[in-house]
Design a protein around this motif. Structure first.
Motif, PDB file in Angstrom:
ATOM      1  N   LYS A  55       0.805  -1.299  -0.509  1.00  0.00           N
ATOM      2  CA  LYS A  55      -0.035  -0.170   0.454  1.00  0.00           C
ATOM      3  C   LYS A  55       0.927   1.170   0.180  1.00  0.00           C
ATOM      4  O   LYS A  55       1.955   1.365   0.412  1.00  0.00           O
ATOM      5  N   LYS A  56       0.977   2.097  -0.396  1.00  0.00           N
ATOM      6  CA  LYS A  56       1.357   3.414  -0.351  1.00  0.00           C
ATOM      7  C   LYS A  56      -0.017   4.644  -0.645  1.00  0.00           C
ATOM      8  O   LYS A  56      -0.980   4.176  -1.504  1.00  0.00           O
ATOM      9  N   ILE A  57       0.653   6.085   0.770  1.00  0.00           N
ATOM     10  CA  ILE A  57      -0.415   6.901   0.547  1.00  0.00           C
ATOM     11  C   ILE A  57      -0.318   7.969  -1.138  1.00  0.00           C
ATOM     12  O   ILE A  57       0.821   8.114  -1.651  1.00  0.00           O
TER      13      ILE A  57
ATOM     14  N   GLU B 219       1.770   6.518   6.408  1.00  0.00           N
ATOM     15  CA  GLU B 219       2.473   5.689   6.113  1.00  0.00           C
ATOM     16  C   GLU B 219       2.966   4.917   6.478  1.00  0.00           C
ATOM     17  O   GLU B 219       3.075   3.207   6.259  1.00  0.00           O
ATOM     18  N   GLN B 220       3.210   4.457   8.321  1.00  0.00           N
ATOM     19  CA  GLN B 220       3.948   3.216   9.056  1.00  0.00           C
ATOM     20  C   GLN B 220       3.071   2.630   9.710  1.00  0.00           C
ATOM     21  O   GLN B 220       3.318   1.847  10.094  1.00  0.00           O
TER      22      GLN B 220
ATOM     23  N   GLU C 152       4.469  10.519   6.883  1.00  0.00           N
ATOM     24  CA  GLU C 152       4.853   9.608   7.321  1.00  0.00           C
ATOM     25  C   GLU C 152       4.115   8.648   8.666  1.00  0.00           C
ATOM     26  O   GLU C 152       4.788   7.318   8.469  1.00  0.00           O
TER      27      GLU C 152
ATOM     28  N   ARG D 192      -5.190   6.754  -0.602  1.00  0.00           N
ATOM     29  CA  ARG D 192      -4.437   5.332  -0.785  1.00  0.00           C
ATOM     30  C   ARG D 192      -4.737   4.189  -0.970  1.00  0.00           C
ATOM     31  O   ARG D 192      -5.808   3.911  -1.772  1.00  0.00           O
TER      32      ARG D 192
END
Length: 233
Positions: A98-100, A156-157, A153, A127
């Motif tokens: 997955k990525k924002i 994302e984390q 961040e 996302r």
């Protein structure tokens, strides 16, 4: 008093209860595996399976050489016995990532269903989930503006629901609805597909007061993989 022949589920439930009642506060370390083996009179594998279960529920985190740390005293899976879809995909051997795509504060139109839930403004997180490196789910989360200062961040984390919990937003109920929709040109581009239809899921998460604290819209390219819900008996 110690119990004999305790299964890993029993061990996990007891440790969870001790986390909830403050015996093991958030940020503290659980007893070592050897200590838990002795406490519950069980094998090492039983203790490890119990810790793995608590870790999957994001209650604890185990790090080699450091021990097992309590992360939260609010188990999110208390809301349902349904496993998450991404867990199902991972367990099925699929490669899920997955990525924002975007993080922004947006103004909502007064006739929007989201406006009636969250008000004039909301934090919007876009996302994209990929399945074996192919675009599969396009998610738009709408969240309370109290999360407006959370950096990209962190989104994302961290788990979304852990972030919400850290900012005092406790979820007590989920409501999901599904429908087949015609994909827009933008959705086709993001999902890299020529398919005309996809599955749309709307999730509403409710807080203690009964108000919506999350409104999310997800578009699934079910031509790539069907949507599955797996329940624990």
């Amino acid at each position: 008093m110690r119990r004999k022949s305790v299964l890993y589920l029993d061990v996990a439930e007891q440790i969870k209860a001790d986390i909830m009642n403050g015996t093991y506060p958030v940020g503290s370390l659980l007893p070592t595996e050897a200590e838990l083996e002795q406490l519950f009179d069980v094998s090492k594998i039983t203790v490890r399976r119990a810790i793995e279960l608590l870790s999957s529920e994001e209650l604890v985190e185990k790090k080699s050489g450091k021990g097992t740390t309590v992360l939260s005293n609010r188990p999110y899976n208390k809301l349902s016995k349904a496993g998450t879809f991404t867990e199902y995909l991972n367990d099925s051997g699929q490669k899920v990532a997955k990525k924002i795509l975007k993080l922004e504060t947006v103004r909502l139109a007064s006739d929007s269903p989201i406006y009636s839930c969250l008000g004039e403004k909301a934090v919007k997180v876009s996302r994209l989930y990929t399945l074996d490196d192919q675009p599969y789910i396009y998610f738009n989360y709408y969240l309370p503006t109290i999360l407006g200062d959370v950096p990209l961040e962190d989104f994302e984390q961290e788990s979304l629901y852990r972030l919400m919990d850290q900012h005092g937003i406790e979820i007590v109920k989920f409501e999901d609805s599904f429908q087949t929709v015609e994909l827009t040109a933008e959705q086709q581009q993001i999902l890299a597909t020529s398919e005309k239809n996809g599955l749309k899921r709307i999730r509403k998460s409710f807080g203690i007061s009964g108000k919506v604290v999350e409104y999310s819209e997800a578009i699934y390219n079910t031509a790539l993989y069907p949507y599955v819900i797996e329940y624990e008996a």
